[in-house]
Scaffold this motif. Structure first.
Motif, mmCIF file in Angstrom:
data_model
loop_
_atom_site.group_PDB
_atom_site.id
_atom_site.type_symbol
_atom_site.label_atom_id
_atom_site.label_comp_id
_atom_site.label_asym_id
_atom_site.label_seq_id
_atom_site.Cartn_x
_atom_site.Cartn_y
_atom_site.Cartn_z
ATOM 1 N N SER A 749 -7.808 6.071 -2.158
ATOM 2 C CA SER A 749 -6.736 5.090 -2.399
ATOM 3 C C SER A 749 -5.903 4.906 -1.131
ATOM 4 O O SER A 749 -5.551 3.785 -0.774
ATOM 5 N N ASN A 753 -5.516 1.414 0.737
ATOM 6 C CA ASN A 753 -4.161 0.889 0.907
ATOM 7 C C ASN A 753 -3.882 0.546 2.355
ATOM 8 O O ASN A 753 -3.291 -0.493 2.654
ATOM 9 N N SER A 754 -4.303 1.429 3.204
ATOM 10 C CA SER A 754 -4.034 1.196 4.618
ATOM 11 C C SER A 754 -4.756 -0.045 5.097
ATOM 12 O O SER A 754 -4.278 -0.763 5.957
ATOM 13 N N LEU A 756 -5.385 -2.624 3.303
ATOM 14 C CA LEU A 756 -4.825 -3.807 2.654
ATOM 15 C C LEU A 756 -3.767 -4.475 3.515
ATOM 16 O O LEU A 756 -3.575 -5.676 3.445
#
Lengths: 830, 678
Positions: A749, A753-754, A756
């Motif tokens: 995750s 996330n990074s 994104l």
């Protein structure tokens, strides 16, 4: 100014390296050995210490590689913990608290989450082998209390326990029996040597055991030098054993090679024996290893062996029985007769080393320089042999002369004595024997000293002996028509009422010689050898004698066996002062007036530093060591310190080293412990980046070309791409060693996330690929900058990337400079 | 004009081979020889520590190397003292070594692990790397190359941090300022860069050839009144290819002139330069310059402003081989590198060949303007693999060493003549008489020998031979005479010896007595004769005590164990006789025991037994006596010698008597033993 902490006693020269078997890393690049409270990681290629793993609070008693991850190392200690280390970076990963004293550690690949340790719970001499379940937990400190007894009443030494045939059984030996525990059946079979009570076989106690890695075969070593190979021990009645006998003394350790094709054994003979195919005929030897073999271990890769020796040395030996490296600590095997000396030439500490050798130990680099072979005789290591001992040594005339005394005394009347005088030849940069004197005295030589006055034109040596005489030896011209030569001759023989001469020493300017005859101190003029004066305090035999230096040169100090320290004034020929102090060691500082005396009250040792001119000591430190201090020496510093406080001023120009009875070399340090133990993490950490194979060049070129094409086509896209290196999550992911990473579930995750944050359309799979080459061209990349917002970094990085690829045009250069200026001002603002 | 060293064909390449001492304590010396091998030597023990061959060592030979600072001190200003004094515990390990190659790559080699650590290639140089400098604080590395660029590397990631054009021609040398904020670079002109902005701060011009070395010499400006900005007022040193002058420059404020402040002159192109930084105004800078001709020049100078004349060296060090024999002349040994030790008072010299250099620590003595050290490096070529592993050094023990055993002069203090006053009187009284008497006696002797010569040729020729031999010290002649075993001949010869030759004869005999025990047996006969025949003459000599002191000491040490030996001898004899006696009695008693069974005839049997036993012991006793007698003969000889000596020597008389007593006592022992047997 150096900040001043309390003066602490610190150890120097390390502890014993031969306490337990050394362990090789899986790739044979490193070797681990226990050393006091530390585990040391050495490189097998360079003999250098790569890391010191510190964390245990008591003696480390066992180390083993983690069988499930060969980049990790388990260690156990008397402080009751098992620690897991990452030895490549020298980091402590985990601590398992067991609670009781652990004496040995074993790991088996098959027992996945447990290790085996030796503990003693109830009675002092009864040891048990227990398995400890290591709980899985993410925290740093875990309690491991789940113990289950495997074997009871075993020997303390880890050499007496071995796991065999991939962990199917464990063999342990004690006294006259061998017990084997089968894990599957959970049964123990016990084999007692039938003839153990027989007088003829009285010495066949077990000493060590080893198990064949592939077959059901146990090798045991015995006190009488025999090795027994046990087979078919599944059946308690039909078991068989064969004997191999070469050693004439006790077998100290046994080890099977990785494939099990050969067995290695060693003992007091200092010969490594390799038994091939477990037959008596096929054996190979590696002789003259210098000292008793204590432990043998084999690298998992099978290319190296190593032997630990009783003289604090680890030898790394190739598969073809050729020694390839020696890791040598301070030689601690034998008692120190010569005391501590400083070689004026190399500034090395000199003391007894190997038998018949003087060891030169560099205090600056804290390692042994070399051993000087004084005796030049083959050393026969056997129990009960009375060896020739190197009893005295002294350096004279700025290191140009070395005097050594060898002594062998089997019975009181059979004394063999030899004194050798060595000249340092500048031409060949080594010592050359100049004069050899047989029986310089009728009895043991008690003291040896050179006249080290600067203006003395003729080298002078004085020997004092128990036969009641002291002899003065001088260097004379021995030239004849054939050759020019110099040699030592006796110039004067002095005695005082047939008392034994116990000490001698020259005054600083060489004008006076003080010789103590039991309770009496005599002073002799060194010009005419006339007896000038005698002092007698009737306070017991004189143990130490020394003149004051510099401004205190008019004083003579003597310490007696009855615990009186006296100071005589040489001008008035009277006693200046005396104090009640049981002096064990008394050493003058060559660079100042100070004299250090170590006294021994009932427990521990105390240090007193004083000037002869005033009886009040400058500095006192109580309890410097729990043991008896045997020798001490002042070592001049290369660069003087500048302590201002009065208590530390005596350490400004020289450093004081002392040696205790158990032969640990200690010294005083004012640095804080944090500063002393410079963690390896503080050291320059450069990432290893190596093109691993020659194929890389071909492949690399190819990829570079591809990349360039890609750059040309997709430059615009790339400009806005965040570099993997600059996303904290990714860099963290890539920089943490794989074996300490949390599971992929946690990371996923974070990783997504990074990604994104990027507004671009590039898919996640492509990023690492493209960036691979990009990151090599990137120019600004330090950890601190990772916190920057991406936008600035993006522009910055890509610009510089271009800058590397193309030659800069003037305008570009200007632009770049502008960018940089912006950049840095921004940093300043932060 | 082509340069000999360097290994490359470029005439403007600096001479010498890249080499460097490890920082702080100079524990190691790294040397990249022209065959592409990197060797690291331990300076203290002069031992090859490790050897490494880069995989591309043939195409890309090593052109420069630099040791990494021992460790990075994060966020702290470097404190020199602190780091230097750290001697105990985990000492700061020197590890990484950066190697620049001819093809532009930079290798980081780990000396601790003994393997290549990383390789800095991508985005770096495409031509020969000329110089590498580590930044002392940040983990940065600066390199310059023939491709005109200077590259700043991040060592942690092994990536290029920045790359910029440093000069219009190749950049040959770099140096970082003491505060770590400026960088000096040099091709033909020297530029001072601000590291932060990579802008040129100052230009310096003066060298005609490429600058081969750059070094800051001070860390503090000379006048401390002005505020110090980290660079203004500092001095630095530069040396160039084919240039015998080393220039010193000062960084000044903008408008001042930019030429060299002063210069040092040396005999050849500088190859290796080392200096001690001066930390305050009074302390001079010490500079050691190794030249291509193999000499070291030492300078000691306090830098303060201009000096027009080039300075010459305070001290020059050269090394040469000892000229063996008369034919070969001493050859110079080139010095390869020189580095100051941390105490600034001694210098580490590396000399010899590149493949097997010798490293030596030499104490500096600046008072002498020229030092020539004689060193024998011929045995350095011997393979040293054995010592490399076992770390055992074997000092030389050859036959030339002097050996002293008890009895040899020198083992014990020589016996000195008696107090001078009495001696003077004696000598006055005796010297006159002596001279006359010798002359007279000589004359008499001559006549004697002439007369006797007719009678017996052999005995005549012996004294003549002996006197000639003693005068000429002819070994053969003396041997011929002294090796006779004929007692009569010896006696006659000694009788006919002229008196002045007695003392030389005695000395010769003493010398021979010190030799092999076998020859000593012969000499004893001679000595005995001389002492008995010439005792009266000898007793007249005033300096007899010192003359015969060595002989006396020799005898004393020789008979020292005699007492013990005779004790042992007596005990042995006692044992042996008892053993044989018991054996005999056993043999004889065994029939006796049989006879014991017959009870009535007991008394008569016992008598016969005794008789037999007596006979046996008698035989035994006889044998022993013979042995004893032969031994006694030997003893007697010695005793007589001792006696003669004892008479002659006033000093040693007491002791001699004691030994005599001992001897007598011992000889008494044997009869005692025998009586015990009986």
């Amino acid at each position: 100014m150096v900040e001043e902490e309390n003066i602490r006693v610190v150890r120097c020269g390390g502890s014993e390296l031969n306490f337990r078997r050394a362990v090789f890393s899986a790739d044979s690049k490193y070797i681990f050995c226990v050393s006091g409270d530390f585990v040391k990681v050495y490189s097998t290629a360079t003999e250098e210490c790569v890391h010191i793993l510190h964390g245990h609070r008591n003696l480390v008693t066992g180390i083993q590689l983690n069988p499930n991850n060969h980049l990790q190392l388990y260690s156990c200690s008397l402080d009751g913990t098992i620690k897991l280390w990452d030895y490549i970076d020298g980091i402590l990963i985990k601590t398992f608290i067991v609670g009781c004293k652990l004496h040995a550690l074993f790991t088996v690949a098959q027992a996945e989450d447990s290790v085996f340790v030796t503990v003693n719970k109830e009675k002092p001499d009864i040891f048990q082998l227990v398995s400890v379940k290591l709980p899985k937990s993410s925290s740093q400190e875990v309690e491991a209390k789940e113990l289950s007894i495997v074997l009871d009443y075993i020997n303390q030494s880890p050499k007496c326990i071995a796991f065999g045939n991939e962990g199917v059984y464990v063999a342990a030996v004690r006294d006259f029996y061998l017990s084997v525990y089968f894990f599957k059946k959970k049964t123990t079979s016990r084999f007692t040597l039938s003839s153990s009570r027989n007088k003829k076989h009285a010495k066949n106690n077990f000493t060590c055991v080893a198990c064949h890695p592939k077959e059901d075969c146990i090798a045991s070593g015995h006190m009488d030098g025999k090795i027994r190979l046990w087979r078919n021990f599944y059946d308690e009645k039909k078991y068989t054993y064969t004997c191999l006998h070469w050693h004439h003394d006790m077998v100290m350790d046994l080890a099977f090679s990785v494939t099990g094709s050969s067995l290695l054994s060693g003992g007091r003979e200092s010969v490594l024996v390799e038994w091939r195919d477990a037959t008596e005929k096929n054996k190979e030897f590696l002789p003259r290893l210098g000292a008793t073999i204590e432990h043998i271990s084999v690298s998992p890769a099978g290319d190296l062996f190593c032997t630990s020796h009783s003289d604090n040395k680890i030898m790394i030996i190739h598969r073809n029985l050729e020694a390839s490296a020696v890791i040598q600590g301070l030689v601690k095997d034998r008692s120190i007769f010569t005391g501590l000396m400083i070689d004026p030439r190399t500034k090395a500490l000199v003391l007894n080393g190997k038998p018949g050798h003087l060891q030169f130990y560099s205090l600056q680099s804290d390692k042994q320089l070399y051993n000087l072979d004084i005796m030049q005789q083959e050393y026969i290591n056997d129990y009960g042999l009375i060896q020739i001992e190197l009893t005295k040594a002294a350096f004279g005339c700025f290191g140009n002369w070395l005097a050594t005394v060898e002594q062998r005394q089997e019975k009181e009347t059979e004394l063999e004595l030899q004194m050798k005088l060595w000249m340092y030849s500048k031409k060949t940069q080594g010592f050359i024997l100049n004069t050899k004197i047989h029986m310089p005295h009728e009895d043991c030589i008690t003291a040896l000293c050179f006249c080290n006055a600067e203006k003395s034109e003729q080298p002078t040596l004085v020997t004092a002996s128990k036969d009641g005489y002291f002899k003065v030896w001088i260097l004379t011209d021995d030239s004849d028509i054939y050759k020019k030569a110099v040699g030592w001759t006796c110039d004067f023989v002095g005695s005082y009422h047939k008392y034994q001469a116990t000490n001698c020493c020259f005054s600083e300017d060489g004008s006076l010689l003080a010789v103590s005859f039991e309770e009496i101190v005599t002073l002799w003029d060194s010009e005419t050898w006339e007896l000038k004066c005698t002092f007698c305090q009737r306070a017991g035999k004189i143990r130490h004698l020394c003149f004051g230096r510099l401004t205190c040169s008019k004083y003579l100090l003597g310490a007696t066996e009855n615990g009186i320290l006296s100071c005589w004034n040489l001008l008035s020929c009277a006693l200046e002062w005396s104090a009640k102090l049981n002096v064990r060691v008394m050493e003058p500082d060559p660079n100042s007036e100070n004299i250090a005396a170590i006294s021994q009250p009932s427990v521990g040792s105390d240090l007193f530093v004083f000037k002869p001119s005033e009886p009040r000591p400058l500095y006192i430190q109580k309890g410097i060591s729990r043991e008896e201090v045997q020798w001490g020496v002042f070592v001049p510093r290369d660069v003087p310190e500048s302590f201002t406080s009065e208590a530390y001023q005596w350490l400004n120009r020289s450093q004081f080293y002392f040696l205790t009875k158990s032969q640990s070399l200690l010294t005083f340090s004012t640095k804080s412990p944090e500063e002393k133990l410079t963690p390896t993490s503080k050291q320059l950490l450069a990432e290893e980046s190596l093109p691993t194979t020659p194929f890389y060049f071909i492949l690399g070129k190819h990829r570079q070309q591809q990349d360039e094409k890609l750059n040309e086509t997709s430059e615009n896209e790339l400009v806005q791409l965040p570099l993997t290196e600059n996303i904290p999550a990714i860099s963290e992911l890539l920089h943490t060693p794989a074996h300490v990473l949390p599971s992929a579930v946690f990371l996923c995750s974070m990783f997504v996330n990074s990604l994104l944050l990027s507004k671009e359309t590039k898919s996640a799979e492509e990023i690492p690929k493209d960036v691979d080459m990009e990151e090599e061209k990137e120019s600004e990349n330090s950890d601190e900058e990772n916190d920057f917002t991406e936008k600035i970094q993006d522009t910055n990085n890509t610009d510089l990337g271009e800058d590397v690829i193309h030659q800069l045009s003037k305008s570009e250069e200007k632009e770049l400079r502008k960018f940089r200026k912006i950049d840095y001002s921004w940093i300043a603002a932060l | 004009m082509a340069a000999g060293g360097g290994g490359s064909g470029d005439p403007l390449a600096p001479a010498g081979v890249p080499c460097a001492f490890s920082p702080h304590s100079q524990a190691y010396f790294a040397l990249a020889s022209t065959d592409g091998h990197l060797r690291v030597w331990e300076t203290a023990s002069n031992r090859l520590h490790q050897e490494y061959v880069p995989s591309a060592h043939l195409s890309g030979t090593c052109t420069c190397l630099a040791w990494a600072p021992a460790r990075l001190q994060a966020k702290e200003s470097p404190q020199r003292k602190k780091r230097k004094s750290e001697a105990v515990g985990t000492s700061n390990q020197t590890d990484l070594l950066a190697l620049g190659t001819a093809i532009g790559s930079i290798l980081l080699y780990s000396t601790v692990k003994g393997e290549l650590h990383s390789k800095l290639i991508s985005g770096g140089h495409d031509n020969r790397v000329n110089c590498i400098q580590w930044h002392q604080d940040s983990g940065c590395l600066y390199s310059c190359s023939d491709d005109k660029h200077i590259v700043e590397w991040n060592v942690q990631t092994c990536k290029v941090k920045c790359k910029w054009k440093g000069d219009n021609s190749s950049v040959s040398s770099l140096c970082i300022s003491p505060d770590g904020k400026m960088l000096l670079s040099a091709g033909r002109t020297i530029k001072l860069w601000v590291l932060e902005t990579k802008e040129v701060y100052r230009h310096f011009t003066g060298h005609a050839t490429p600058v081969s070395s750059l070094m800051f010499t001070t860390i503090r400006p000379p006048n401390e009144s002005q505020p110090f900005d980290g660079i203004t007022g500092l001095y630095f040193l530069s040396g160039a290819v084919h240039d015998r002058l080393l220039n010193v420059w000062q960084v000044r404020s903008e408008n001042k002139e930019k030429s060299a402040v002063m210069s040092f002159t040396v005999t050849d192109e500088p190859v290796y330069i080392d200096l001690t930084l001066s930390e305050n105004k009074e302390e001079p800078v010490k500079l050691a310059v190794v030249c291509r001709d193999g000499q070291v020049h030492l300078f000691e100078h306090i830098l303060n402003g201009y000096c027009k004349k080039p300075l010459t060296s305070n001290c020059t060090i050269q090394i040469a081989t000892p000229g063996k024999g008369k034919k070969s002349t001493p050859k110079p040994i080139p010095i390869l590198a020189a580095g100051f030790c941390s105490d600034k008072m001694s210098l580490l010299l590396v000399y010899g060949s590149w493949f097997q250099p010798t490293i030596e620590r030499v104490a500096l003595n600046t008072r002498e303007p020229h030092m020539c050290l004689v060193r024998d490096i011929s045995n350095c070529w011997a393979p040293k693999v054995e010592t490399a592993i076992t770390k055992v050094r074997t000092p030389v023990m050859n036959s030339e060493a002097k050996v002293l055993v008890p009895g040899i002069p020198g083992h014990h203090a020589a016996i000195k003549p008696a107090p001078p006053q009495t001696e003077q009187v004696e000598s006055k009284r005796k010297s006159g008489g002596n001279e006359v008497s010798i002359e007279e006696r000589l004359g008499a002797m001559d006549i004697d020998t002439h007369k006797k010569g007719k009678d017996d040729l052999q005995t005549n020729s012996f004294p003549v031979l002996l006197t000639q031999g003693l005068e000429s010290n002819d070994f053969e002649m003396l041997n011929k005479v002294l090796q006779t075993r004929n007692l009569n001949l010896i006696k006659k010869t000694v009788l006919r010896m002229p008196l002045h030759t007695i003392i030389p004869l005695l000395q010769e005999l003493t010398k021979r007595l010190q030799g092999h025990p076998n020859s000593a047996v012969l000499m004893i006969q001679w000595l005995k004769c001389v002492l008995t025949v010439h005792a009266s003459y000898l007793s007249t000599l005033p300096d007899l005590v010192p003359q015969l002191g060595t002989l006396y000491q020799l005898m004393e040490s020789r008979v020292k164990t005699f007492q013990k030996l005779s004790h042992l001898h007596g005990k042995l004899i006692l044992l042996i006789t008892q053993v044989t006696a018991s054996e005999k009695t056993k043999e004889t008693t065994s029939p006796g025991q049989k006879a014991k069974l017959v009870y009535e005839e007991e008394s008569s049997e016992e008598e016969s037994d005794d008789e037999i036993a007596d006979k046996d012991s008698d035989d035994n006793w006889d044998e022993d006596e013979e042995e004893n007698e032969s031994e006694k003969d030997e003893d007697d000889v010695e005793e007589e010698d001792e006696d003669a000596e004892g008479k002659d020597e006033e000093n040693g008389e007491d002791r001699d008597r004691a030994s005599e007593k001992e001897l007598n006592g011992d000889s008494d022992l044997d009869p005692e033993n025998e009586s015990e047997e009986e």
